[in-house]
Design an enzyme around this catalytic site. Structure first.
Site, mmCIF file in Angstrom:
data_model
loop_
_atom_site.group_PDB
_atom_site.id
_atom_site.type_symbol
_atom_site.label_atom_id
_atom_site.label_comp_id
_atom_site.label_asym_id
_atom_site.label_seq_id
_atom_site.Cartn_x
_atom_site.Cartn_y
_atom_site.Cartn_z
ATOM 1 N N GLU A 37 -0.948 7.335 0.520
ATOM 2 C CA GLU A 37 -0.381 7.227 -0.828
ATOM 3 C C GLU A 37 -0.685 8.493 -1.635
ATOM 4 O OE1 GLU A 37 -0.855 4.242 -4.701
ATOM 5 O OE2 GLU A 37 -2.369 4.278 -3.108
ATOM 6 N N LYS A 71 6.643 2.009 -4.829
ATOM 7 C CA LYS A 71 5.598 0.984 -4.863
ATOM 8 C C LYS A 71 6.040 -0.192 -5.725
ATOM 9 C CE LYS A 71 0.611 0.696 -5.853
ATOM 10 N NZ LYS A 71 -0.547 1.520 -6.262
ATOM 11 N N CYS A 101 -0.345 0.846 -1.027
ATOM 12 C CA CYS A 101 -1.590 0.403 -1.657
ATOM 13 C C CYS A 101 -1.619 -1.100 -1.892
ATOM 14 C CB CYS A 101 -1.817 1.185 -2.948
ATOM 15 S SG CYS A 101 -3.432 0.889 -3.718
#
Length: 521
Positions: free
Chosen positions: A281, A341, A392
């Site tokens: 990430e 994300k 994440c």
């Protein structure tokens, strides 16, 4: 016996009961904490709630809430100790003591925000005054329902489920392919509740049911592990773990070091025969598509080596907001698809009560722009086909991966940066990866900035894992798989089913026939 002596004996008995209640709550919370990674004594999940459930049979509602909350607070304080890894934040311009206060405050606040759900569960279980199988059904449905509801919305933080603690138990975790993590959670709560009923009523039948339920879970897991993995198209997957210190990553020198590190890692993996490379990430901590791209040295390497990359950086919209993004680059270094994300970290990337605490939260983030979330309907098309992606915090939510697999994704990839936190976080995050792999019947490849990076097969077995706080670049064979697990097809079907069973138990317990039958259940 005089009235004074009698009153004194009652006070002493009440004091002993109070101490017993606290011990049951603290003991149960500690057992849950030890069951979770990195300690990983997952077998404790099957009995950790028993002392609290036994004690709560005779406890009134207000005290039940506080004892349940105490158990939850102990559990989450142990589980989330990695939040203390925020400290020190001196690299963000925050002095040492205020930084420590922020880390302690975050640790206690997040722990408390999760713990009260267990308190509410305990209170409602006591309030219904059910017994026997009705109590078991209600306890299971309520636990699953409350935690599922608390896992929805912007402030959702579904971290530390009972299934997460069982992810390392390869026989037990196979159950999630049938009904997701919530099914395994429900089975664990059911075993706890049945053992508690057996202990409280001295009836071995409940213990027998608990043993039968647990045995069914493990027999299914044993059978599933004995089956050969399905055949699929082979792929040599490359992973780079740059291990760039968080305090250095956002500086000009750190950005140059970052680019050099990932260019070197890409060269190593291309030479080793990788067919697709994954970065962590925000491996490149800047806007990827801007004209003066600091990562320009990587582009000619990709064009020369012709190995596609799933590269994480920031993407900016026309309104100035940014997203944490995976860019699928082909062998010409052209972006063919992106994935933003979905689940932003509460109080980090997205700010509840923005007007009140927004300025403080922004001070704790090196990213000063507003961050926007991606949609659940995103699809990441890559040179090797459709890939299910998570970034994440996305791996804490099963819905995103399930939706992408249902749409045809043949591989899961997880890109994360856990360098903000202490070392206990990495094995917990890895446990989530194992759950997602088994739920969907796919290989999962994880790239982390500082560790751990890993590859997990569709049965939850870790085939490759790196150390923590080390540089690593490796190639690991995986397979692009098709076919659907029951969970990939039907999703969280167990959540409404458990709610219906809980409601059925509640209605049966409230009816005249149910009240008469309590002696027999």
């Amino acid at each position: 016996m005089s009235g004074i002596a009698l009153r004194r004996r009652r006070e002493q008995a009440q004091r002993r009961r109070s101490i017993a209640g606290v011990l049951a709550a603290v003991g149960g919370g500690t057992a849950l904490g030890l069951a979770a990674p990195p300690t990983g004594w997952g077998v404790l999940v099957w009995v950790a709630l028993v002392p609290l459930l036994v004690y709560l049979r005779a406890e009134h509602r207000p005290r039940a809430f506080w004892l349940g909350t105490l158990a939850g607070m102990v559990y989450y304080a142990i589980l989330l100790r990695w939040l203390l890894g925020f400290h020190p934040l001196t690299w963000l311009g925050i002095e040492w003591w205020p930084s420590l206060a922020i880390a302690l405050g975050a640790w206690l606040f997040v722990s408390a925000s999760q713990a009260w759900v267990i308190g509410l569960w305990a209170s409602l279980v006591v309030r219904t005054r059910l017994s026997g199988l009705r109590r078991v059904l209600f306890a299971v449905g309520l636990w699953v329902g409350l935690h599922w509801l608390w896992g929805q919305g912007e402030t959702a933080f579904p971290w530390g489920t009972l299934a997460q603690s069982l992810a390392g138990d390869l026989w037990a975790v196979q159950t999630v392919a049938l009904g997701g993590a919530q099914l395994l959670v429900g089975l664990a709560v059911a075993v706890n509740a049945l053992v508690a009923e057996s202990w409280s009523t001295r009836r071995v039948g409940y213990a027998g049911l608990a043993a039968l339920l647990a045995a069914s879970v493990y027999l299914y897991g044993w059978w599933q592990l004995a089956q050969p993995l399905p055949a699929g198209e082979p792929l040599r997957m490359g992973v780079i773990q740059g291990n760039i210190a968080q305090a250095r990553k956002w500086t000009p020198d750190g950005r140059r070091e970052t680019v050099e590190t990932y260019v070197r890692g890409y060269e190593e993996l291309a030479a080793a025969g990788a067919q697709l490379v994954l970065t962590p990430e925000t491996a490149f901590p800047f806007i990827w598509s801007r004209p003066t791209n600091p990562a320009a040295p990587l582009v000619p390497e990709i064009q020369s080596r012709r190995v596609p990359v799933l590269l994480s950086a920031f993407e900016r919209r026309t309104d100035g907001q940014v997203a944490t993004t995976l860019f699928a680059l082909d062998g010409d270094a052209r972006t063919i698809s992106t994935f933003n994300k979905i689940h932003l970290v509460p109080f980090g990337e997205q700010i509840p009560l923005k007007a009140l605490i927004g300025p403080l939260v922004r001070k704790l983030s090196p990213v000063q722009q507003e961050v926007f979330a991606g949609s659940l309907g995103q699809r990441l098309q890559t040179p090797v086909g459709l890939v299910a992606a998570g970034i994440c915090f996305d791996s804490a939510f099963a819905d995103g991966f399930r939706a992408q697999v249902a749409a045809g994704a043949r591989l899961l990839v997880q890109s994360t940066n856990d360098a903000w936190y202490g070392p206990a976080m990495a094995p917990q995050h890895h446990a989530l990866d194992a759950l997602r792999a088994v739920e969907t019947g796919r290989y999962l490849v994880r790239a982390s900035n500082n560790g751990t990076s890993a590859v997990v097969d569709p049965l939850g077995r870790t085939t490759r894992i790196t150390g923590w706080n080390v540089y690593a670049a490796f190639v690991e064979p995986v397979r692009l798989l098709e076919g659907m697990t029951l969970y990939a097809l039907w999703g969280d079907w167990f959540v409404p089913l458990s709610a219906a069973l809980a409601l059925l138990g509640l209605i049966a317990g409230r009816s005249p026939a149910g009240r008469r039958g309590r002696r027999n259940f």
